[in-house]
Write an enzyme that holds these catalytic residues in place. Structure first.
Site, PDB file in Angstrom:
ATOM      1  N   HIS A 143       0.783  -1.239  -0.021  1.00 34.78           N
ATOM      2  CA  HIS A 143      -0.019   0.107   0.117  1.00 34.78           C
ATOM      3  C   HIS A 143       0.799   1.371  -0.134  1.00 34.78           C
ATOM      4  CE1 HIS A 143      -3.576   2.473   1.211  1.00 34.78           C
ATOM      5  NE2 HIS A 143      -2.666   3.072   1.774  1.00 34.78           N
ATOM      6  N   GLU A 144       1.636   1.183   0.711  1.00 33.13           N
ATOM      7  CA  GLU A 144       2.689   2.487   1.292  1.00 33.13           C
ATOM      8  C   GLU A 144       3.643   2.544  -0.304  1.00 33.13           C
ATOM      9  OE1 GLU A 144       2.322   4.759   3.336  1.00 33.13           O
ATOM     10  OE2 GLU A 144       1.041   3.514   4.282  1.00 33.13           O
ATOM     11  N   HIS A 147       1.563   4.348  -3.053  1.00 34.79           N
ATOM     12  CA  HIS A 147       1.228   5.897  -2.884  1.00 34.79           C
ATOM     13  C   HIS A 147       2.438   6.530  -3.704  1.00 34.79           C
ATOM     14  CE1 HIS A 147      -2.191   6.433  -0.243  1.00 34.79           C
ATOM     15  NE2 HIS A 147      -1.624   5.844   0.661  1.00 34.79           N
ATOM     16  N   GLU A 187      -6.487   6.721  -1.331  1.00 34.49           N
ATOM     17  CA  GLU A 187      -6.310   5.639  -0.483  1.00 34.49           C
ATOM     18  C   GLU A 187      -6.867   4.349  -1.168  1.00 34.49           C
ATOM     19  OE1 GLU A 187      -5.160   4.949   2.539  1.00 34.49           O
ATOM     20  OE2 GLU A 187      -4.313   6.581   1.770  1.00 34.49           O
TER      21      GLU A 187
HETATM   22 ZN   LIG Z   1      -2.549   5.072   2.313  1.00 31.30          ZN
END
Ligand SMILES: [Zn+2]
Length: 268
Positions: free
Chosen positions: A131-132, A135, A194
């Site tokens: 997830h990171e 980003h 997100e």
């Molecule tokens: Zn996030």
């Protein structure tokens, strides 16, 4: 940096056309177009510099087993994540009360030991790192700051701010990548970013050979942790709200992720 920098109302006509096509690019895989006024080089330089500072100012873990686990998981995600020019590094910070993690542009990943009881195992950690890293791949920090700079400053000032590389935009970029508390900035990701990071992260973990269904289990553990209401509202918690939309989107993307998982050569 003052929070108001990013939240002041629009008071001038925004000269969007000046930025024209070169400022609009698309996110890999999702194909969403976004505004980016900060170049990948500027952003990467910022990430590399600030990560060195963080390593000086934050205690690094000495737990050999946990560090080895982070290396293992991180390297498998790095193999499949299309982060151009990344100089991958995975550092476990010894902060048991901080359940947080981030990936700065340039492939610098920081994980705080406080998140390990919630990630619990390698698939849980792969969920967070995937997830990171997503980003960073999608350059969400650059996008947030570009939008804010445009609202705040208009065309001429944007150029001046970026050229000076002042603390204002440094803090904003870092805040947008989730390490803002070190700089007095907490900048929640947008809902759109997100969900996009969830989607890309789910594909990365699957391609890295981790069962993508474990992502849902992680977010549920995370929700339970949040529900206990212990301690202050941590940054990762406040920027990653768990709700029905998040779980439903993950479940909708699960067939695609499972297909990737089945054919992953990294699967064990
Ligand atoms: Zn996030």
């Amino acid at each position: 940096m003052q929070k108001s920098f990013l939240h002041r109302p629009l008071f001038t006509a925004v000269p969007i056309l000046i930025f024209s096509l070169s400022s609009c690019t698309t996110v890999p895989e999702t194909g969403r177009s976004q505004l980016r006024l900060i170049s990948p080089e500027q952003e990467m330089q910022l990430g590399l510099t600030e990560f060195e500072k963080l390593k000086q100012s934050t205690p690094v873990s000495r737990d050999a087993d946990q560090k080895a686990m982070l290396e293992r998981v991180g390297k498998r995600i790095a193999v499949v994540a299309p982060l151009a020019g990344a100089q991958w590094e995975f550092v476990l910070f010894d902060e048991p009360k901080v359940p947080n993690a981030f990936c700065l542009p340039g492939g610098k990943v920081g994980v705080y030991s406080g998140i390990l009881p919630i990630t619990r195992d390698e698939a849980g950690l792969a969920t967070v790192i995937g997830h990171e890293v997503a980003h960073a791949v999608a350059r969400h920090g650059a996008e947030r700051v570009s939008e804010a700079l445009l609202l705040e400053s208009g065309a001429k000032a944007v150029d001046a701010v970026l050229t000076s590389q002042g603390p204002q935009w440094r803090g904003a970029v870092l805040g947008a990548y989730g390490v803002g508390s070190n700089y007095g900035v907490v900048l929640p990701h947008s809902r759109r970013q997100e969900l996009e990071a969830d989607h890309l992260g789910l594909l990365y973990m699957a391609r890295a050979g981790y069962d993508p269904r474990e992502s849902v289990a992680f977010w549920q553990r995370f929700s339970a942790y949040q529900g206990k209401g212990e301690g202050p509202a941590f940054e990762f918690l406040s920027t990653h709200p768990l709700d029905e939309t998040r779980i439903r989107a993950l479940q909708e993307q699960m067939p695609q992720a499972l297909a990737e998982y089945e054919k992953s050569r990294l699967r064990r």
